[in-house]
Scaffold this motif. Sequence first.
Motif, PDB file in Angstrom:
ATOM      1  N   GLY A  65      31.232  27.421  16.290  1.00 41.25           N
ATOM      2  CA  GLY A  65      30.547  27.033  14.893  1.00 41.25           C
ATOM      3  C   GLY A  65      29.990  25.822  14.889  1.00 41.25           C
ATOM      4  O   GLY A  65      29.010  25.761  14.220  1.00 41.25           O
ATOM      5  N   ARG A  66      30.412  24.801  15.499  1.00 38.01           N
ATOM      6  CA  ARG A  66      29.700  23.458  15.800  1.00 38.01           C
ATOM      7  C   ARG A  66      28.453  23.546  16.411  1.00 38.01           C
ATOM      8  O   ARG A  66      27.443  23.046  15.905  1.00 38.01           O
ATOM      9  N   VAL A  67      28.501  24.664  17.513  1.00 42.84           N
ATOM     10  CA  VAL A  67      27.178  24.748  18.023  1.00 42.84           C
ATOM     11  C   VAL A  67      25.950  25.294  16.957  1.00 42.84           C
ATOM     12  O   VAL A  67      25.005  25.281  17.048  1.00 42.84           O
ATOM     13  N   ALA A  68      26.661  26.386  16.374  1.00 41.75           N
ATOM     14  CA  ALA A  68      25.793  27.119  15.352  1.00 41.75           C
ATOM     15  C   ALA A  68      25.184  26.064  14.132  1.00 41.75           C
ATOM     16  O   ALA A  68      24.149  26.143  13.850  1.00 41.75           O
ATOM     17  N   VAL A  69      26.156  25.212  13.799  1.00 42.25           N
ATOM     18  CA  VAL A  69      25.853  24.215  12.757  1.00 42.25           C
ATOM     19  C   VAL A  69      24.658  23.318  13.364  1.00 42.25           C
ATOM     20  O   VAL A  69      23.863  23.059  12.658  1.00 42.25           O
TER      21      VAL A  69
END
Length: 294
Positions: A65-69
């Motif tokens: 999720g952090r990568v996606a954000v």
Amino acid sequence: MSSRVDIPSLELLVAIADTGSLSGAGAVLGMAQPNVSRRLNALERRLGVRLIERGATGSRPTAPGRVAVEHARRVLDDADLLIEQVRTAAGRGRIRVVASQTTAEQLVPGFLASLAAALPDATVAVEVHNTADVLAAVRRGRAELGFIEGAEVPEDLSGTEVGHDRLVAVVAPGHPWSGRSSVGADEVAATRLIVREEGSGTRDVLARALAPRHLAEPLLVLHSNAAVRTAVASGAGCALLSELTVADAVGAGRMVALDVDGADLGRSLRAVWRGGLPERLREPLDALRGGAPD
């Protein structure tokens, strides 16, 4: 095409990361919480990973999720830039100007006055950076016009000279040099100076003007002209600054300005842009060039 993630889903993901909860994201985006949950679930199914860890104390991105954000923020920035640049190409977008600190203080106010007279309904955003960052912003298309000091116009940009300036050595009234009218270039090079950060036009001109002399290690490295002026006026040491930016302080007796013998510290002040000069900026820029300091 159907596998691509839609913009509203990316906005939701960023809002959850920023607010720390699904309800907070819903409030920011004007969405009911059930709709937030459904959209997030659909995004996670599309990507095939869990993006947000829901908990009793809030929601936070998982490692994927952090990568996606991070990528979502860039996509949203680029989407905003697309809209703005299309509007700009049509002559209706916000006018973005970036300027180095000296030009922001000395030239940009006059340019903005001319711009307001020519385009009274225009919305203008001005950012102040060092010269290296101004050039980078113009290259990336994040500004229509940049103002820099000292540097030549790079081959991949266009530009015009809008004024002249020179650096002078400045010290506090109690400094050992304060009774002199000038100081030699060799003496300046051997002195630990208060300087701006790497990438500033002032520091670049100083290094080139004193070359090939070896410069002493800086006494202080500061990130604004105002900070350098304050340090000098307080007696911390000597700096080389724009004659224009220290004129008021010298006139008020808070600083003493000295010429530097044996070094050419003159520099050009320039406007730069990418491609052709936008037509709506031509008249204000011509007015500035006609009234720029010699």
